[in-house]
Design an enzyme around this catalytic site. Structure first.
Site, PDB file in Angstrom:
ATOM      1  CB  SER A  32     -23.062  25.386   7.310  1.00 30.20           C
ATOM      2  OG  SER A  32     -23.470  25.203   5.979  1.00 30.20           O
ATOM      3  CG  ASP A  46     -26.527   0.971  -2.286  1.00 27.96           C
ATOM      4  OD1 ASP A  46     -25.964   2.026  -2.652  1.00 27.96           O
ATOM      5  OD2 ASP A  46     -25.952  -0.130  -2.248  1.00 27.96           O
ATOM      6  CG  HIS A  81     -25.060  29.907   5.619  1.00 32.47           C
ATOM      7  ND1 HIS A  81     -26.028  28.973   5.919  1.00 32.47           N
ATOM      8  CD2 HIS A  81     -23.895  29.212   5.500  1.00 32.47           C
ATOM      9  CE1 HIS A  81     -25.488  27.777   5.976  1.00 32.47           C
ATOM     10  NE2 HIS A  81     -24.195  27.884   5.735  1.00 32.47           N
TER      11      HIS A  81
END
Length: 429
Positions: free
Chosen positions: A144, A354, A407
């Site tokens: 994951s 940023d 998953h």
């Protein structure tokens, strides 16, 4: 730390001091903990290759082993395994609301928390590798979010990786948080449809629970009010192999007392699911794992949700009421007593524009490290399309596409998923 033995294994704890900011190696330092596991029969072998395991999350410690079980059993046949508690998790220097709040104001808190993303995790791993192995590369297994970190590893320090194995964790290299959630909501809606098809009586039950929450003050054991939105977030379970069944059995408890109030057993279990006392990083930095360059996340899941009105927390809306999935919302910080002190810092992180880049597409195109990735076709958490685009753009990368597992395939497949990936990078498949 010392060593101890479990069934068929020898386990040794290691502690490492690493820079909080790798751009300031002489500045503040934090501790990172890792657990070495080796099969008893191989404990004396100096030539045994190492495998670094990168846990999913973000914000969760590595698995706590109990002998030779699951995927670890398969790994120990060939490797000495290092289970890394990524910085801020497990036994590594912890990130807790109380500890972070003590650093100063929201700006100082946000600056500190920003150091706990994949870029820092990978640089920690490189320092640890050189301390344990010298110049010898190791195999990296990323589950994951650990898979996201693996692609960062191949972008920053491919010389440290002998082979890369990824399960359910191939990111979109340029996908923003908005891109991710616009793809996520339809997948979660499909998981809801499958859930209600299996358990049609839960349509009315879920609606009754939501109405109770909208009209009455129901409290979790920690004193937090359970809202309709909080209830909907239990849909996080729907992406796991037996998650739908677990959710159904939890819902059965809601009115088990026979009265109009929600039962204590139901509220106790819901409280366990909704608490992030043990993993605040999972909430406050979750969307930041998609932040690169000038892309501020700005609580993307909350904003994009408005584009999918079927997920509205309306107890009187059309049936069925939809559960959400792995979406992080600002109320998750504000409503949780253990996270509330970080609310302003979380808002600052959401507005940051940023962020350092996490992936180097050019370097990944020229990658010469064998990479095998399990891509779960029906994965609720990681988008199939974005994963396949990335694998097509990375040198020496091979995908195994399957809908046999969800998953959590690595954890529940008893080593089958890992075995296939190992054979893929060895050229046996």
């Amino acid at each position: 730390m010392g060593s101890f033995r479990q069934a068929g294994t020898v386990v040794t704890g290691h502690r490492f001091l690493v820079p909080l900011d790798h751009d300031d190696p002489d500045g503040a330092r934090i501790e990172v903990f890792a657990r070495e596991v080796v099969a008893t029969a191989n404990a004396g072998r100096d030539d045994l290759p190492w495998l670094l395991f990168l846990q999913g999350g973000p914000g969760y410690g590595a698995p706590r082993p109990s002998g030779r079980e699951g995927w670890l059993n398969r790994a120990l046949s060939d490797y000495r395994v290092l289970l890394l508690d990524q910085r801020g998790t497990g036994l590594s220097t912890p990130v807790t609301a109380r500890r972070v709040a003590a650093l100063g104001g929201p700006e100082e808190q946000a600056r500190y928390l920003a150091r706990f993303r994949a870029d820092s995790i990978v640089l920690d791993a490189e320092l640890i590798r050189r301390e344990l192995l010298g110049d010898v590369p190791w195999t990296v297994l990323g589950q994951s979010y650990g898979g996201f970190c693996t692609y960062t590893y191949l972008s920053f320090a491919p010389e440290g990786v002998r082979e890369a194995l990824v399960t359910g964790g191939t990111p979109g290299l340029a996908a923003t948080a908005e891109d991710v959630y616009r793809r996520t909501y339809p997948r979660v809606a499909a998981k809801n449809a499958a859930f209600y098809e299996r358990y049609p009586d839960d349509v009315d039950l879920v609606r009754d629970i939501a109405r109770r929450l909208a009209e009455h003050d129901e409290r979790l054991p920690n004193g937090r009010r359970l809202t309709v939105e909080g209830f909907q977030s239990l849909g996080l379970m729907l992406g796991m192999g037996v998650g739908a069944d677990h959710l159904h059995y939890l819902l059965e408890l809601a009115f088990a007392d026979g009265g109009p109030e929600l039962s204590p057993a139901f509220l106790e279990e819901v409280g366990t699911h909704l608490s992030h006392t043990d993993a605040p990083v999972h909430i406050v930095l979750h969307e930041a794992i998609y932040g690169q360059g000038k892309s501020a996340t700005r609580w993307a899941a909350q904003r994009v949700r408005a584009e999918f009105p079927a997920f509205a927390p309306d107890p009187d809306g059309p049936d069925p009421l939809l559960f959400t999935g792995e979406m992080i919302y600002p109320w998750m910080v504000a409503d949780d007593p253990s996270l509330a002190p970080l609310r302003e810092a979380a808002d600052l992180l959401a507005e940051r524009d940023d962020w350092p880049v996490l992936y180097d597409p050019a370097r990944l195109r020229g990658n010469d490290v064998p990479l095998a990735a399990a891509v779960y076709h029906d994965d609720m958490y990681v988008d199939f399309g974005l994963s396949m685009e990335t694998i097509a753009s990375v040198g020496k990368a091979r995908a195994w596409v399957t809908n046999e597992w969800e998953h959590d395939g690595l954890r529940v497949s008893d080593g089958q998923v890992l075995d296939r990936l190992v054979r893929m990078v060895r050229g046996e498949l």
